[in-house]
Design an enzyme around this catalytic site. Sequence first.
Site, mmCIF file in Angstrom:
data_model
loop_
_atom_site.group_PDB
_atom_site.id
_atom_site.type_symbol
_atom_site.label_atom_id
_atom_site.label_comp_id
_atom_site.label_asym_id
_atom_site.label_seq_id
_atom_site.Cartn_x
_atom_site.Cartn_y
_atom_site.Cartn_z
ATOM 1 N N GLU A 363 13.683 13.765 -2.570
ATOM 2 C CA GLU A 363 12.678 13.883 -1.489
ATOM 3 C C GLU A 363 13.173 14.845 -0.404
ATOM 4 O O GLU A 363 12.968 14.629 0.789
ATOM 5 C CB GLU A 363 12.298 12.496 -0.965
ATOM 6 C CG GLU A 363 11.710 11.660 -2.100
ATOM 7 C CD GLU A 363 10.837 10.512 -1.683
ATOM 8 O OE1 GLU A 363 10.340 10.512 -0.545
ATOM 9 O OE2 GLU A 363 10.628 9.614 -2.519
HETATM 10 C C1 LIG Z 1 17.365 10.766 -9.802
HETATM 11 C C2 LIG Z 1 16.355 11.745 -9.297
HETATM 12 C C3 LIG Z 1 15.060 11.332 -9.084
HETATM 13 C C4 LIG Z 1 14.095 12.253 -8.640
HETATM 14 N N1 LIG Z 1 12.792 11.854 -8.519
HETATM 15 C C5 LIG Z 1 11.831 12.802 -8.299
HETATM 16 C C6 LIG Z 1 10.439 12.458 -8.378
HETATM 17 O O1 LIG Z 1 10.054 11.307 -8.598
HETATM 18 N N2 LIG Z 1 9.530 13.464 -8.206
HETATM 19 C C7 LIG Z 1 9.881 14.744 -7.951
HETATM 20 O O2 LIG Z 1 9.003 15.591 -7.806
HETATM 21 N N3 LIG Z 1 11.187 15.086 -7.862
HETATM 22 C C8 LIG Z 1 12.171 14.160 -8.031
HETATM 23 N N4 LIG Z 1 13.502 14.501 -7.979
HETATM 24 C C9 LIG Z 1 13.860 15.898 -7.730
HETATM 25 C C10 LIG Z 1 14.524 16.137 -6.394
HETATM 26 O O3 LIG Z 1 13.586 15.990 -5.358
HETATM 27 C C11 LIG Z 1 15.182 17.524 -6.427
HETATM 28 O O4 LIG Z 1 16.296 17.413 -7.291
HETATM 29 C C12 LIG Z 1 15.602 18.006 -5.060
HETATM 30 O O5 LIG Z 1 14.484 18.290 -4.267
HETATM 31 C C13 LIG Z 1 16.503 19.249 -5.139
HETATM 32 O O6 LIG Z 1 15.956 20.232 -5.965
HETATM 33 P P1 LIG Z 1 16.867 20.901 -7.102
HETATM 34 O O7 LIG Z 1 17.497 19.815 -7.878
HETATM 35 O O8 LIG Z 1 16.046 21.884 -7.814
HETATM 36 O O9 LIG Z 1 18.035 21.640 -6.298
HETATM 37 P P2 LIG Z 1 17.963 23.121 -5.723
HETATM 38 O O10 LIG Z 1 16.691 23.324 -4.993
HETATM 39 O O11 LIG Z 1 18.293 24.065 -6.815
HETATM 40 O O12 LIG Z 1 19.155 23.098 -4.678
HETATM 41 C C14 LIG Z 1 20.512 23.263 -5.041
HETATM 42 C C15 LIG Z 1 21.359 23.235 -3.760
HETATM 43 O O13 LIG Z 1 21.000 24.343 -2.917
HETATM 44 C C16 LIG Z 1 20.616 23.856 -1.639
HETATM 45 N N5 LIG Z 1 19.550 24.694 -1.106
HETATM 46 C C17 LIG Z 1 18.414 25.077 -1.745
HETATM 47 N N6 LIG Z 1 17.668 25.854 -0.950
HETATM 48 C C18 LIG Z 1 18.341 25.947 0.233
HETATM 49 C C19 LIG Z 1 18.086 26.604 1.476
HETATM 50 N N7 LIG Z 1 16.964 27.305 1.691
HETATM 51 N N8 LIG Z 1 19.013 26.514 2.458
HETATM 52 C C20 LIG Z 1 20.138 25.787 2.258
HETATM 53 N N9 LIG Z 1 20.444 25.140 1.117
HETATM 54 C C21 LIG Z 1 19.546 25.208 0.133
HETATM 55 C C22 LIG Z 1 20.159 22.432 -1.867
HETATM 56 O O14 LIG Z 1 20.207 21.669 -0.675
HETATM 57 C C23 LIG Z 1 21.148 21.967 -2.919
HETATM 58 O O15 LIG Z 1 22.352 21.598 -2.311
HETATM 59 C C24 LIG Z 1 14.473 13.576 -8.350
HETATM 60 C C25 LIG Z 1 15.811 13.981 -8.545
HETATM 61 C C26 LIG Z 1 16.737 13.090 -9.021
HETATM 62 C C27 LIG Z 1 18.147 13.576 -9.258
#
Ligand SMILES: Cc1cc2nc3c(=O)[nH]c(=O)nc-3n(C[C@H](O)[C@H](O)[C@H](O)COP(=O)(O)OP(=O)(O)OC[C@H]3O[C@@H](n4cnc5c(N)ncnc54)[C@H](O)[C@@H]3O)c2cc1C
Length: 380
Positions: A363
């Site tokens: 989230e």
């Molecule tokens: C167990 C689990 C349950 C989940 N449940 C749901 C769900 O029900 N529905 C749903 O839609 N999603 C869900 N998610 C997804 C979750 O919301 C995302 O994993 C999260 O938003 C991060 O996206 P990403 O994994 O693509 O990481 P990325 O966006 O690739 O980020 C990687 C890293 O880069 C950092 N980063 C990225 N952009 C920036 C920026 N502009 N400035 C600084 N730092 C940055 C991030 O903070 C992170 O540390 C779930 C994830 C998990 C692991």
Amino acid sequence: MDFSLTEEHIMIRDAAREFAQNELLPGVIERDEKQHFPDSLVKKMANLGFMGIMVNPKYGGSGMDTISYVLVMEELSKVDASAAVIVSVNNSLVCYGLEAFGSEYQKQKYLTKLATGELIGAFCLSEPEAGSDATSQKTSAIDKGDYYLLNGTKNWITNGGRADVYLVIAQTDKEKGSHGINAFIVEKGMKGFHVGPKENKLGIRGSDTHTLQFNDVKVPKENRIGDDGFGFKFAMKTLSGGRIGIAAQALGIAQGAYELALKYSKERKTFGTEISNHQAIAFKLADMHTEISAARHLVMKSAWDKDQGKNYDTSSAMAKLYASKVAMKQTVEAVQIFGGNGFVKDYHVERLMRDAKITQIYEGTSEIQKIVISRSILKE
Ligand SMILES: Cc1cc2nc3c(=O)[nH]c(=O)nc-3n(C[C@H](O)[C@H](O)[C@H](O)COP(=O)(O)OP(=O)(O)OC[C@H]3O[C@@H](n4cnc5c(N)ncnc54)[C@H](O)[C@@H]3O)c2cc1C
């Protein structure tokens, strides 16, 4: 300023506490180890009204406020953060999204069953190429007159395999960017909708996380939520409230670890005295109690903002950012207080430490919360 809880708040908090201790605690280690979804316990939580806490009773909900929701989330998360996230997604992402922005038809058809727990909901925003950068939606929904043709992949979806109703965000007009995104209600069983394998996770292992695939799924026009192009706003508004739930989950995880560590410190003896008599341990407990209390104030303030009809975009981001940081830090400290016992499953704190990590990721990661907060203070 009145910090006291009402009688109704105390009643729901105590009901959640009793349920967590009597029903969630007994099998929690096994569910974590085997990644078992707590099916029968979800039914029991539904009977207690926990699946639609804030929903208006005319749609089958409990009609309570956001403070009540936070109290339930904290109590469940103290014992079983996996059960808590099932409740959180159903309440603040799915039920809230439908109640606030859905049509009367959608409320009657879906919300009434989701709020009672007869059906379970999932919220599908994230994709392999669109996590933090949620505007980069690759899932497409093409307007075909009576229906939209949905194609794409969603990943990390909580309740992914168990849900019946999925709120799916998709790009309907690439040219329009974030204004060309819509949210749709998709039912399990619609032709072309496939649930991928379950993720093998570090924490909240009792929750059910899957990748979903949509191949030419025909979604009826009446299943679009809100006006054309409302989908991105829908996702952001809904996630603001969701963050209050996740902040409360983090708070509960921290509080649960603190309570276990406090008790253990009064029982375990070294050098002829209880370890709580060593100042190094007593000071850890003092820091835990202080930081957890500070987190609780932020979480409650955000819930209060929502209940008062105030803007809670920033306060929910602050609550999630801080409570998740406290959860991570203080569950590590709890493991330290338990010494070797902290490193094995029987004492629960290692699980709480693993569960804490997700609250800094989903989230909106902590970095994304800082973007939300900094934008809000810089525009003031
Ligand atoms: C167990 C689990 C349950 C989940 N449940 C749901 C769900 O029900 N529905 C749903 O839609 N999603 C869900 N998610 C997804 C979750 O919301 C995302 O994993 C999260 O938003 C991060 O996206 P990403 O994994 O693509 O990481 P990325 O966006 O690739 O980020 C990687 C890293 O880069 C950092 N980063 C990225 N952009 C920036 C920026 N502009 N400035 C600084 N730092 C940055 C991030 O903070 C992170 O540390 C779930 C994830 C998990 C692991």
